[in-house]
Write a protein that holds these residues in place. Structure first.
Motif, PDB file in Angstrom:
ATOM      1  N   GLU A  52       0.695  -1.264   0.275  1.00 35.96           N
ATOM      2  CA  GLU A  52      -0.359   0.393   0.043  1.00 35.96           C
ATOM      3  C   GLU A  52       0.750   1.394  -0.272  1.00 35.96           C
ATOM      4  O   GLU A  52       0.331   1.978  -0.613  1.00 35.96           O
ATOM      5  N   LEU A  53       2.115   1.395   1.121  1.00 33.95           N
ATOM      6  CA  LEU A  53       3.347   2.421   1.056  1.00 33.95           C
ATOM      7  C   LEU A  53       3.092   2.389  -0.744  1.00 33.95           C
ATOM      8  O   LEU A  53       4.130   3.788  -1.238  1.00 33.95           O
ATOM      9  N   ALA A  54       3.628   1.617  -1.484  1.00 33.38           N
ATOM     10  CA  ALA A  54       4.289   1.492  -2.653  1.00 33.38           C
ATOM     11  C   ALA A  54       3.596   2.314  -3.311  1.00 33.38           C
ATOM     12  O   ALA A  54       3.502   2.731  -4.630  1.00 33.38           O
ATOM     13  N   PHE A  55       2.015   2.152  -3.235  1.00 33.20           N
ATOM     14  CA  PHE A  55       1.057   2.531  -3.862  1.00 33.20           C
ATOM     15  C   PHE A  55       0.530   3.833  -4.748  1.00 33.20           C
ATOM     16  O   PHE A  55       0.701   4.510  -5.318  1.00 33.20           O
ATOM     17  N   ARG A  56       1.086   4.172  -2.757  1.00 32.03           N
ATOM     18  CA  ARG A  56       0.938   5.860  -3.254  1.00 32.03           C
ATOM     19  C   ARG A  56       2.330   6.222  -3.155  1.00 32.03           C
ATOM     20  O   ARG A  56       1.858   7.586  -3.744  1.00 32.03           O
ATOM     21  N   THR A  57       3.465   6.141  -3.118  1.00 32.17           N
ATOM     22  CA  THR A  57       4.701   6.972  -3.922  1.00 32.17           C
ATOM     23  C   THR A  57       4.297   7.100  -5.229  1.00 32.17           C
ATOM     24  O   THR A  57       4.438   8.104  -5.815  1.00 32.17           O
ATOM     25  N   VAL A  58       3.257   5.909  -5.966  1.00 35.04           N
ATOM     26  CA  VAL A  58       3.488   6.004  -7.580  1.00 35.04           C
ATOM     27  C   VAL A  58       1.901   6.958  -7.791  1.00 35.04           C
ATOM     28  O   VAL A  58       2.050   7.296  -8.415  1.00 35.04           O
TER      29      VAL A  58
END
Length: 217
Positions: A52-58
């Motif tokens: 989820e944190l990676a998704f938010r970063t992108v």
């Protein structure tokens, strides 16, 4: 008659002793099983949080659809950037002079696979939404959206599983007591969870003892 009474008393003492032992042993056995299942579920929740944190970063938000979150890991890439200080000269039209202006330049260096960055050679993320329970097919609940925080629209997410699910085959009295837990060393509340749909929070509700030394820093 006296002997009969003594025998009856010994039987009663034996039964009471057995009940006490069984009660204590039952609690110990329950706590050991509970901790084992919580630890396994916690590792899955950490993977969901990482994704989820990676998704938010992108994407600038969190994703509530598990299938889309997994597909994102398979295909998405991080943008690798480098920030560097720079400066230039600008004419001040009011004063009629040139003045130096400091700025920060962001250079794009390339791209890196989200999957390789987060999970390397592992495909564990493909079943991260499955609750690790032998003989029971259950998935973590996942939600995501936005909340208003002091006038600012902030992305939030939450992944969780009920203690009723994790402890479905255990003594109902023990499970009920476990759902009432409020302790620094325990998992508080009715669910094991990470994130929140009402607060800006990406932490889990498990105790620090469930994290590695690096995760506790």
């Amino acid at each position: 008659m006296k002997i009969v009474i003594q025998l009856v008393l010994w039987v009663i003492v034996g039964i009471l002793g057995y009940l006490v032992f069984n009660s204590v042993y039952g609690n110990v056995k329950f706590d050991k099983l509970k901790e084992g299942r919580y630890r396994l579920a916690t590792e899955k929740l950490k993977e969901i949080r990482k994704a989820e944190l990676a998704f938010r970063t992108v994407e600038g938000r969190f994703e509530k659809d598990p299938a889309k979150l997994i597909a994102f890991i398979d295909t998405a890439k991080f943008t690798l950037t480098q920030r560097r200080d720079s400066s230039f000269v600008r004419m001040n039209k009011v004063l009629g002079i040139e003045e130096p202006i400091d700025t920060v330049v962001v250079d794009t260096l390339g791209y890196a696979s989200v999957k390789d960055s987060l999970f390397k050679d592992s495909n564990s993320y493909k079943n991260m939404m499955t609750v690790p329970l032998e003989g029971k097919d259950e998935n973590f609940e996942l939600d995501a959206g936005f909340i208003d925080k002091n006038g600012i629209r902030v992305a939030v997410f939450e992944a969780k599983v009920s203690k009723d699910v994790l402890l479905h085959d255990q003594n109902k009295d023990y499970v009920y007591q476990e759902k009432q837990v409020q302790s620094v060393d325990g998992v508080n509340g009715t669910h094991l969870s990470v994130g929140s749909m009402i607060e800006v929070n990406t932490t889990g509700n498990w105790p620090k003892s469930y994290d590695t030394a690096d995760e506790q820093e």
